[in-house]
Design a protein around this motif. Structure first.
Motif, short mmCIF file in Angstrom:
data_model
loop_
_atom_site.label_atom_id
_atom_site.label_comp_id
_atom_site.label_asym_id
_atom_site.label_seq_id
_atom_site.Cartn_x
_atom_site.Cartn_y
_atom_site.Cartn_z
N VAL A 1 6.57 68.97 -28.96
CA VAL A 1 5.32 67.88 -28.97
C VAL A 1 4.59 67.58 -27.78
N GLY A 2 4.91 68.53 -26.71
CA GLY A 2 4.25 68.23 -25.38
C GLY A 2 4.59 66.70 -24.69
N ARG A 3 5.83 66.57 -24.93
CA ARG A 3 6.43 65.40 -24.02
C ARG A 3 7.44 65.92 -22.95
N PRO A 4 7.82 65.08 -22.20
CA PRO A 4 8.81 65.46 -21.12
C PRO A 4 9.94 65.43 -21.76
N GLY A 5 11.13 66.49 -21.22
CA GLY A 5 12.46 66.04 -21.87
C GLY A 5 13.30 64.90 -21.27
N GLY A 6 12.94 64.37 -20.06
CA GLY A 6 13.42 63.10 -19.61
C GLY A 6 14.57 63.55 -18.73
N GLY A 7 15.08 64.67 -18.89
CA GLY A 7 16.24 64.99 -18.05
C GLY A 7 17.50 64.43 -18.53
N GLY A 8 18.59 64.69 -17.85
CA GLY A 8 19.78 64.34 -18.36
C GLY A 8 20.13 64.63 -19.91
N ARG A 9 21.40 63.83 -20.36
CA ARG A 9 21.75 64.25 -21.65
C ARG A 9 21.04 63.04 -22.76
N ASP B 1 14.90 65.91 -36.48
CA ASP B 1 15.98 66.51 -35.85
C ASP B 1 15.49 68.06 -35.28
N ARG B 2 14.52 68.61 -35.85
CA ARG B 2 14.26 69.95 -35.61
C ARG B 2 13.31 69.95 -34.26
N LEU B 3 12.69 68.90 -33.83
CA LEU B 3 11.80 68.94 -32.74
C LEU B 3 12.59 68.67 -31.78
N SER B 4 11.97 69.01 -30.58
CA SER B 4 12.28 68.61 -29.13
C SER B 4 11.27 68.02 -28.52
N PRO B 5 11.39 67.23 -27.43
CA PRO B 5 10.15 66.71 -26.87
C PRO B 5 9.13 67.78 -26.35
N GLU B 6 9.78 69.02 -25.94
CA GLU B 6 9.01 70.01 -25.53
C GLU B 6 7.98 70.51 -26.58
N ARG C 1 21.03 61.39 -26.40
CA ARG C 1 21.83 61.04 -27.60
C ARG C 1 21.56 61.85 -28.72
N VAL C 2 20.22 62.08 -29.05
CA VAL C 2 20.02 62.60 -30.33
C VAL C 2 19.46 64.23 -29.95
N LYS C 3 19.80 65.12 -31.02
CA LYS C 3 19.47 66.61 -31.01
C LYS C 3 17.94 66.81 -31.06
N GLY C 4 17.24 65.83 -31.65
CA GLY C 4 15.89 66.21 -31.76
C GLY C 4 14.87 64.88 -30.89
N LEU C 5 13.95 64.64 -31.70
CA LEU C 5 13.05 63.68 -31.28
C LEU C 5 13.81 62.07 -31.43
N ARG C 6 13.54 61.25 -30.73
CA ARG C 6 13.95 59.95 -31.25
C ARG C 6 12.97 59.37 -32.16
N ARG C 7 13.35 58.50 -32.74
CA ARG C 7 12.55 57.38 -33.87
C ARG C 7 11.30 56.89 -32.91
#
Length: 297
Positions: free
Chosen positions: A29-37, A22-27, A39-45
């Motif tokens: 770890v070097g992954r695109p955010g994907g745009g839009g909203r 939950d503490r990590l975002s896609p950015e 559903r999870v506050k951090g990385l997906r499983r």
């Protein structure tokens, strides 16, 4: 209902993985955010599973707290994927059933704060030791406890090696073979706690080659942690000393320990104080004084 320790650990592992994810975002770890909203506050499983090179369903079971018994390699991959720090990695391995798999290396050199603490412990001899009895740092009373430690080549200042090979250190222990047996048993225990450290192989090879006594004692495979039993030291500077070692593990580095030698009687206390006075004055008395002090032991 009693919950088994494995189940408790699996649940704690799952909760820990979710919290770190939950503490990590896609950015992060070097992954695109994907745009839009999202559903999870951090990385997906699924994103963690891809980064760790494990199956998505299997990773989901881990987070759900199922008892799937992850391997060390899998946990290390997940630790890398979640960008865990050294302490966080060790905690993950502990929860995953692999305690001690990633060890903190023992100190190679003490900092100024540690040296200052050792110096303030005078007149009590004190030393910082690795599991293989390397003397990382010590105060002046320890340096001169037997003779002068710094008169010995630095490559030989391993306290285990000195006890088996150096004439002054052999003569400096009234119960030499008993002391050597205790050292070997402590070395065995230390090796079990830090077996992957590369310092072990050359030291053990050198001890086997240079000391038949060590080879014999090592073959007995005794294992004992540091003993509180009193040691009888024959100091060249102040005579006979009865010392009781107290061992303290460092929280930030549990494979490194501080050993403080406390006097076991009032005569030893007086002699340690005398030793410290001589060190502070910049001179030490000769053999005649030592003989006189030994005669009253």
């Amino acid at each position: 209902m009693v919950i088994g320790m494995a189940s408790v650990r699996s649940r704690e592992l799952g909760a820990y993985l979710r919290a770190r994810r939950d503490r990590l975002s896609p950015e992060d770890v070097g992954r695109p955010g994907g745009g839009g909203r999202r559903r999870v506050k951090g990385l997906r499983r699924e994103e963690v599973a891809v980064l760790a090179n494990v199956g998505s369903t299997w990773y989901t079971w881990l987070e759900q707290g199922r008892d799937v018994q992850p391997s060390l390699e899998v946990l290390l991959g997940i630790a890398d994927a979640l960008r865990l720090s050294r302490d966080e990695r060790r905690h993950l391995l502990l929860l995953g059933g692999h305690p001690g798999a990633e060890q903190v290396p023992a100190y190679e050199k003490a900092d100024g704060l540690m040296q200052g603490l050792l110096d303030q412990l005078a007149p009590y001899p004190a030393v910082v030791l690795t599991p293989w009895f390397g003397s990382v740092a010590y105060n002046a009373p320890f340096r001169f406890m037997i003779d002068d430690l710094e008169s010995i080549p630095e490559t030989d200042r391993n306290c285990a090696y000195l006890n088996f090979t150096h004439p002054d250190w052999i003569a400096g222990h009234a119960d030499h073979e008993q002391e050597c047996a205790a050292i070997v048993a402590a070395l065995r225990a230390g090796q079990g706690e830090s077996v992957t450290d590369p310092a072990w192989k050359p030291l053990l090879a050198r001890l086997r080659a240079d000391s038949p006594l060590f080879a014999r004692l090592w073959g007995q495979a005794d294992v004992v942690t540091d003993s509180q039993k009193a040691k009888r030291i024959l100091s060249r500077h102040v005579g006979r000393l009865a010392l009781r070692p107290i061992t303290m593990l460092l929280q930030e580095n549990p494979h490194t320990r501080v050993v403080v030698y406390q006097p076991d009687d009032h005569i030893t206390r007086e002699r340690l104080e005398e030793l410290t006075r001589r060190i502070t004055a910049g001179h030490l008395d000769g053999p005649a004084k030592v003989q006189r002090l030994r005669s009253v032991s």
